[in-house]
Design a protein around this motif. Structure first.
Motif, PDB file in Angstrom:
ATOM      1  N   CYS A 152       0.950  -1.186   0.014  1.00  0.00           N
ATOM      2  CA  CYS A 152      -0.137   0.245   0.155  1.00  0.00           C
ATOM      3  C   CYS A 152       0.925   1.394   0.016  1.00  0.00           C
ATOM      4  O   CYS A 152       1.884   1.421   0.683  1.00  0.00           O
ATOM      5  CB  CYS A 152      -0.904  -0.188   1.064  1.00  0.00           C
TER       6      CYS A 152
ATOM      7  N   CYS B 171      -5.342  -1.638  -0.990  1.00  0.00           N
ATOM      8  CA  CYS B 171      -4.991  -2.130   0.184  1.00  0.00           C
ATOM      9  C   CYS B 171      -6.339  -2.835   1.075  1.00  0.00           C
ATOM     10  O   CYS B 171      -7.301  -2.254   1.234  1.00  0.00           O
ATOM     11  CB  CYS B 171      -4.474  -0.917   1.103  1.00  0.00           C
TER      12      CYS B 171
ATOM     13  N   ALA C  68      -2.683   0.122  -3.973  1.00  0.00           N
ATOM     14  CA  ALA C  68      -1.329  -0.719  -3.609  1.00  0.00           C
ATOM     15  C   ALA C  68      -0.628  -0.861  -4.974  1.00  0.00           C
ATOM     16  O   ALA C  68      -1.230  -1.169  -6.015  1.00  0.00           O
ATOM     17  CB  ALA C  68      -1.681  -1.895  -3.164  1.00  0.00           C
TER      18      ALA C  68
END
Length: 158
Positions: free
Chosen positions: A44, A58, A65
């Motif tokens: 992330c 994430c 991410a």
């Protein structure tokens, strides 16, 4: 928390090609192939949580991410032995028939726990905390005991 305990999503299953030792649950996805050094995960950009397998979002904060190669080095967190064949379908038994195998969660240096087939010759040698190296391939990742020379840090020698 350095990483997240991530649930592995259950993708649609297709007939697999099987493997020599345990058979397979083949997802038919190219993302399961080998990706060179490290495991193909993601991290992330907001809260730095690492996940495997890679995801665009994430699981902790919902932010974006980015792809990241996660270390394959880790320690065995927990394990069990699969002593009977799973139901078919979607399981496809190997040509020689079902052979019991060990399956465990390996906690990587990145803090991620990865489910993997444990490639050991003797189930009696398995113990929580043992050093393992995880590799991605077709189907479920594989983990093998880490050789002593692989455990040594890359720091200065004395």
């Amino acid at each position: 928390m350095a990483g997240a305990l991530t649930g592995m999503p259950t993708p649609p299953r297709t007939a697999g090609t099987g493997s020599q030792d345990t058979g397979s649950y083949d997802t038919g996805s190219p993302e399961n192939g080998s990706h060179g050094a490290g495991l193909p995960g993601s991290r992330c950009s907001g809260c730095s949580v690492a996940v495997y397998p890679a995801d665009d979002t994430c699981p902790r904060c919902g932010g974006p991410a980015d792809p990241a190669a996660l270390s394959g080095a880790g320690t065995l967190w927990t394990w069990t032995v699969q002593r009977y064949a799973p139901k078919s379908p979607p399981y496809r038994a190997p040509t020689g028939g079902f052979v019991p195998f060990a399956l465990g969660y390996v906690e990587l240096a990145d803090g991620v726990r990865v489910a993997a087939v444990l490639q050991v010759d003797d189930f009696d040698t398995i113990h929580i905390g043992m050093p393992l190296t995880v590799t991605a391939g077709d189907g479920v990742p594989r983990a093998r005991p880490t050789a002593v020379r692989e455990e040594v840090s890359c720091g200065p020698t004395s």
